[in-house]
Structure formats: C-alpha cells, structure tokens
Design a protein around this motif. Structure first.
Motif, PDB file in Angstrom:
ATOM      1  N   GLN A 107       8.460  40.215 -18.934  1.00  0.00           N
ATOM      2  CA  GLN A 107       8.542  41.490 -18.201  1.00  0.00           C
ATOM      3  C   GLN A 107       7.499  42.500 -18.685  1.00  0.00           C
ATOM      4  O   GLN A 107       6.972  43.278 -17.893  1.00  0.00           O
ATOM      5  CB  GLN A 107       9.947  42.093 -18.346  1.00  0.00           C
ATOM      6  N   GLU A 108       7.200  42.480 -19.984  1.00  0.00           N
ATOM      7  CA  GLU A 108       6.204  43.437 -20.503  1.00  0.00           C
ATOM      8  C   GLU A 108       4.818  43.125 -19.948  1.00  0.00           C
ATOM      9  O   GLU A 108       4.026  44.028 -19.670  1.00  0.00           O
ATOM     10  CB  GLU A 108       6.173  43.404 -22.039  1.00  0.00           C
ATOM     11  N   GLU A 109       4.530  41.833 -19.813  1.00  0.00           N
ATOM     12  CA  GLU A 109       3.229  41.441 -19.265  1.00  0.00           C
ATOM     13  C   GLU A 109       3.124  41.859 -17.798  1.00  0.00           C
ATOM     14  O   GLU A 109       2.089  42.332 -17.346  1.00  0.00           O
ATOM     15  CB  GLU A 109       3.029  39.930 -19.403  1.00  0.00           C
ATOM     16  N   PHE A 138       4.737  44.337 -16.403  1.00  0.00           N
ATOM     17  CA  PHE A 138       4.611  45.796 -16.362  1.00  0.00           C
ATOM     18  C   PHE A 138       3.180  46.240 -16.664  1.00  0.00           C
ATOM     19  O   PHE A 138       2.636  47.141 -16.021  1.00  0.00           O
ATOM     20  CB  PHE A 138       5.590  46.443 -17.357  1.00  0.00           C
ATOM     21  N   TYR A 139       2.565  45.580 -17.637  1.00  0.00           N
ATOM     22  CA  TYR A 139       1.183  45.935 -18.002  1.00  0.00           C
ATOM     23  C   TYR A 139       0.266  45.822 -16.783  1.00  0.00           C
ATOM     24  O   TYR A 139      -0.510  46.732 -16.484  1.00  0.00           O
ATOM     25  CB  TYR A 139       0.704  44.997 -19.115  1.00  0.00           C
ATOM     26  N   LEU A 140       0.385  44.710 -16.063  1.00  0.00           N
ATOM     27  CA  LEU A 140      -0.488  44.509 -14.913  1.00  0.00           C
ATOM     28  C   LEU A 140      -0.148  45.472 -13.772  1.00  0.00           C
ATOM     29  O   LEU A 140      -1.034  45.987 -13.107  1.00  0.00           O
ATOM     30  CB  LEU A 140      -0.398  43.055 -14.431  1.00  0.00           C
TER      31      LEU A 140
END
Lengths: 264, 435
Positions: free
Chosen positions: B381-383, B385-387
């Motif tokens: 999920q963090e990846e 969100f980053y994109l």
C-alpha cells in the motif's frame, strides 16, 4: 516571502484524523498563502508527519473532522492522484524503492500524467531527457541517476535529492517536505536546500516538516509552527526555531497547559 | 490417476520408441537401454509423491501424444521473428528435431556447436563422458523417457580459455498438435571459457503437445556460463523439464529462468558445486494467469568449501493460476564457509490465484552464512500511495508495480533483444489488469 494580499493556497480548519481508531490530529488550523514558507516543528509523535500524509491523501488515515481547502478545491474529496495533479506535492521522509523501473521512466510517467491534466503537451523520451537533465543540475545529480531503478540502492541523500527533483519537475503550487533533512550530511543538506530555494517563488508555497532547526538555516521560513499532541500550539517567525534549538520544547508545554487541558 | 493407466501410458510411449533404429555407438545404446529399464520400473508421479504434491499431471495422459516426426517444410520466413538480433549463434530444433537450414553459427572458430548425431563421431569421447552423467533418471520418469528417446539434441562445447562473444540461442519451436518432443541440450564449458546460452521454448500456434526436455551443463575450472531459459510454450502445452549443472573449481554459473507459457509446467534445476570456490546465481520469474500451473523445483548442492550461491525466485499469479516454488539448498559437511542466500517473493493478483512456496535448507556444515526468506502477498500500500502521490491513477500505479516486480528479474538478462521482448510480454500481461 510574505506578500500582502497574496492569495490563499491552503486553508486547514479544525482538522482531525485517526489511524486504526487512535486520534493523531486533534484540530489543526493552518493558512498558507502564495509565496510563503512555513516550518512545522515538534517532537517525535507530535503528529507532524501524519499531518503531511493526510494532506497528500494517505488512505491509512481517517479524517474525522474539519476541512482542507486547496485553492478552489475541497481537498478531502480528492484521491491522492488528483491532489497531485491539482498541484500538491509531498516529498517523502522515506521514499519508496521500485526495483525494475528506471528512474527516467518513472519521472517521465509522473511528469506527463500531471502535464496532461493541466492541458499541456506530453514530452517524448528525448525531449524529456533534455528537460530532466537541466533540472538535475539544480541538485548536482549525476546522469546515471536516470538509468538506475527508482531509489534502489540510493543513499539517503540521493533519495532526498530525487524527491526534490520530482518537485522541480512537477512544479507544484504547494510542496510539503517531510523530514527532508533527516539522514543528510551537511553537504547534501546544502545541495537539497539550494534546490528548494531555486524552486520556491512568489507563486508557490512550501511547508517544511522538520525536527531540527538545522534545515532552517538554509531554507529560511516565514512562519514557524510548533506541533504538540496533534495540534499547532505556537506560531512565530523564524526566530522561534532558534529559540526551540536552545531551549527545547518543554517550556512550550509549560506555557500551554490550558490548551492541553482543552483537548482532554 | 490409477496405476493401470499410468503403466499403460508409459508402455504405450515406449512402444512408439521401439521402431527407432539403434545408434552406431554402443555407449549411447546402453544409455538408452538403461533408461528404458528405468521407465518400465517407474510410474508417473501423482500428488501423493512429496515432490509432486502441488502438481497434478494426470491431464497429460488424456491424449496419446505420439513422438513428433521431423518436419522439414518450415522456412526461415516462418520463424525468423523468433530469432534474436544479438544472438548470432543459433541452433534451431523443430518439434525436437534439428533443422540445419534454420540454424547458423556465427563463430565456428570459437566453439563447437551442432546437433548430437553430427558431432557424435568427431567428439565421441567427450560426449560419452558427459551425456547422461548429470541428470539421473532412476527416480525421474520424465528424464528416463527423454533419455530412452535420446536421438537428437543440441551440443555446445566451448574450448579451453575461449570467450564466445555472441550468445548461443537454442531455439525449440513447437509446430505440431498432439505430439511429444524430447529436446536435449548439452553445454560443456572447458576450463576458463565464457559463454552465454539461451534455451528458448516457443510455439507457432496454440497447440496441445508435450515438451519433455533434459539439459546438462558442465563447467570446468574457472569456466563462466550465463544460462537464460525462456519457457513461452503454447497455453495448451505441457512442459516437463530437467536441468542439471555441475560446477568445478571456481567456475561461475548464472541463470535466469522465465516461465510464461504452458497449461502445466514443471522445471527441475539441480546445481552441484562439486569443487571449491564455485559460484552460482539462480534467478527465476514465473508469470502466469488463467488456469496455468507452473512448478519450479530447484536444488543447490554445496559439496565443497568456499562456495557461493544466490537465488531469487519470483512468481506473479493472476486469475486462477497456481505457482509452485520449492527451493532446496544443501550445504554438506565439507562445504565450510559457504555463502548462500535465497529469496522467494510472490505476488497474487487475484483472490483465486495460488502460490505454494517452500524453502528447504539442509545445512550440515557449521561455518556458513545462509539466509532465506519467502513472502506471498499483494502489492504494498505504501508503494501504491507513493506513485499516486505523483499523479498516477491507482490502476496505473498497480500496473507499474506489478510490471516492476517482474522486470527486476528480466533486467538481469544480459541479451538486450531478448530482454526487450520479455519486458514487453510482462507489460502486456500486467497492463491487461484493471484492478
């Protein structure tokens, strides 16, 4: 810079947010106008980074109250990508590594997505290459940066420079820099700060989230806010950061006891 | 499947072999005779066998897949889209049979490359001392069948201290329906030699057929080999493959195996570090969808001190696909100061996709550095969100991360034309997925 009658870019009122049922932000008020640089300081756990992520739309946080107006938009109605396209940018404290995707590919994809949204022309790989190399000079980045996988094997300093490079490419109206100074040695800090200073102008605004006053020697804020227990408890000019550096945060707690009582 | 079906199926296969002429070489006839004996004493594996517990191959017996016959009608125009620009040494096999007219060797001075019958008399002793020596078949019915049918095959010998500049492309093209082909490959890297070998399984049409292959690789002291294996068979095919690698002193073996095709596939890779200071890097990517099943079993056997092995295996399973990875690492008592790492990372793109991963470490030496890890999950999920925070839609972010997950392995392929083809294949598959 503080400019008289400058338009408001960001208006946050009574913002409350929780994660997994625990309230972290307990009523934040903040107004940021075009041209301004704001620093948000505070101890670990005061809610600074949460505030940054909530502004960018991280789905792990639930907004339970208050409002965020971003120019003419209700930010809370927008998913993260639309916030980005509208001109909001978050430089991550811990930028994500994406092995298998070349940095140049990622940067162009982000740039073109945002450009298209703004009704501008996309750049093809060759045009983009010229454009990005020009921006990379701002941050004294080596060309091999483009061919490596996104942030993979980058040092702490390289990752932060890559964040600021994205900021330079996407030309946001509002940039939020979350602990951009952490993990940087003094040379890298100067390079990053210099990059930021060349991007900021009268038409955009910046929020610096930081622990230490060190960064503020190089990027001079117009306002310094102190966060504690999910709220902004004090606001001052750049001299407040210096005072925090010498005196710590304890005296604010002592002064602000009534405010802490209100939240209980 | 019942024992009777299994036995009659194997008998049926063997009978179809009886018609084949004996070779002039006694050792080859003996090797086949031993293999035939082995087939007669074995059964097809079932899910009750530990080594096959996740992989049911009974659909294989539903059709009487006859041995493929040579077909010389294929022209270069029909297949040249399968050639690689930067692999000018090429041996082409059509349904397992060598095609002289489709093959080309750009560096005849640097290496000996051809098919088994053509090299049998000129290189008799070296072939006799390698063919059938690395892939045992007494407990492996598919290797036994392949050896029983052994007639043709790719042979590549790299002479001492020779560096072969261009990669060697072994191209196995399937063209016929309802046949079994038995590809065979042998790579001998003599002391100090360097080579890049591509073993590539492709199909001209979406036919049902069986590929049963055996690959043997022997690297002498200080020899280096890069081995890229691409399984992009028809989606209806069965692919059963055994590869064994023997590494001598300070030799270096790097392999990247890509699994995209077949209805059911199984790849066994055994790497033995038989002498000191040998090194290997074993990377794999399985990218499957629909109801595909892809099973990879690897075994890295450290027999002597100061060896190094690094393995990264990734699976991406979509729809109702099922990927299996079993990675065994043996460190024998003598193999002190072994440095070994293994990582198995798996991505499930749908609720019905399945991955079974099983790292198996058997360490009998005390002074070793061994690490392993396995993960099965969805995208981070963090990846995502980053994109998204960079303006990408959620779908675009997911597609990019899925692509990246696979592309990390593909980026290690040292042949750019092949790398581009495979990147495109991963892109096509990962972008078809609005989630």
């Amino acid at each position: 810079m503080i400019i008289a009658n400058s338009p408001t870019i960001l208006s946050v009122q009574g913002l409350r947010a929780s994660i997994n049922g625990t309230e972290i932000l307990k009523g934040i008020d903040l107004t940021v106008r075009s041209g301004e640089i704001h620093a948000i300081m505070g101890l670990n756990g005061s809610g600074k980074s949460t505030f940054a992520k909530v502004l960018a739309g991280h789905s792990a946080y639930e907004v339970t109250g208050g409002s965020i107006q971003f120019e003419d938009k209700n930010l809370l109605e927008l998913p993260p990508e639309e916030r980005a396209r509208a001109g909001l940018f978050l430089a991550f404290q811990y930028p994500i590594e994406i092995p298998g995707v070349a940095n140049t590919q990622f940067l162009r994809l982000a740039y073109n997505t945002v450009q298209t949204q703004r009704g501008k022309e996309e750049l093809d790989p060759l045009e983009f290459d010229d454009f990005v190399r020009e921006k990379m000079k701002l941050l004294e980045m080596k060309p091999d940066f483009l061919d490596r996988s996104v942030n993979e094997g980058f040092s702490g300093g390289e990752k932060k420079r890559n964040e600021i490079l994205q900021m330079a490419l996407l030309e946001p109206r509002l940039s939020i820099l979350d602990e951009t100074d952490s993990g940087l040695d003094i040379d890298a800090l100067k390079i990053v700060a210099n990059g930021v200073n060349r991007i900021t102008n009268k038409d955009n605004a910046t929020i610096l989230v930081t622990h230490y006053q060190r960064l503020l020697d190089y990027i001079v804020p117009d306002f310094v806010h102190v966060m504690q227990a999910g709220r902004i408890v004090m606001t001052g000019g750049k001299e407040l950061a210096l005072e925090l550096e010498t005196r710590g945060y304890d005296w604010i707690t002592a002064n602000k006891q009534p405010a802490a009582g209100v939240s209980a | 499947m019942s024992e009777a079906i299994s036995t009659s199926y194997l008998e049926c296969l063997l009978k179809s072999w009886q018609a084949k002429p004996a070779e002039s070489r006694a050792w080859l006839n003996q090797l086949r005779a031993r293999a035939i004996d082995c087939v007669s004493t074995q059964k097809l594996p079932t899910k009750r066998d530990e080594e096959w517990r996740f992989t049911d191959i009974s659909p294989l017996t539903a059709l009487p897949y006859r041995p493929s016959q040579p077909d010389s009608t294929l022209k270069i125009e029909d297949v040249q889209h399968l050639f690689l620009d930067d692999a000018k040494n090429r041996l082409v096999f059509v349904d397992g049979h060598f095609s002289q007219s489709l093959s080309a060797i750009a560096e005849p001075a640097a290496l000996i490359a051809g098919n088994l019958p053509a090299l049998l008399s000129a290189h008799a002793s070296i072939l006799e001392s390698h063919v059938g020596h690395y892939v045992p078949f007494d407990h492996n019915v598919f290797a036994a069948l392949n050896t029983a049918f052994l007639q043709d095959g790719a042979v590549v010998i790299v002479p001492k201290n020779t560096v072969v500049a261009e990669p060697v492309h072994l191209l196995f093209i399937a063209t016929q329906h309802e046949v079994t082909s038995y590809p065979r490959c042998l790579l001998i890297g003599e002391a100090g030699s360097h080579i890049t070998l591509i073993e590539d399984y492709v199909a001209l049409q979406q036919a049902a057929y069986i590929t049963n292959s055996v690959t043997e690789i022997s690297l002498a002291g200080n020899a280096h080999a890069k081995h890229i294996r691409v399984q992009r068979e028809s989606a209806k095919a069965f692919h059963l493959a055994n590869c064994a690698v023997s590494l001598a002193h300070a030799s270096n073996y790097q392999s990247v195996s890509i699994t995209l095709g077949s209805q059911i596939s199984r790849y066994n890779l055994d790497v033995r570090l038989t002498d000191e200071a040998a090194e290997c890097t074993i990377d794999g990517l399985t990218l499957i969808s629909d109801r595909q099943l892809a099973d990879t079993h690897t075994c890295i056997d450290h027999a002597k001190p100061n060896g190094t092995s690094h393995q990264q295996h990734k699976c991406i399973a979509d729809d109702a696909a099922h990927a299996v990875f079993n990675g065994k690492i043996i460190v024998r008592p003598q193999a002190q100061r072994t440095n070994s790492s293994q990582s198995s990372r798996n991505l499930l793109l749908s609720k019905t996709a399945q991955v079974d991963t099983k790292p198996q470490l058997e360490i009998f030496a005390d002074d070793v550095k061994c690490s392993h890890g396995a993960t099965v999950g969805q995208l981070d999920q963090e990846e995502i969100f980053y994109l998204r925070s960079r303006g990408l839609s959620e779908t675009a972010a997911r597609n990019l991360l899925t692509y990246a997950f696979g592309a990390e392995i593909i980026s290690r392929i040292p042949v750019s034309s092949l790398r581009q083809q495979l990147e495109q294949a991963v892109l096509d598959q990962t972008q078809s997925n609005p989630s």
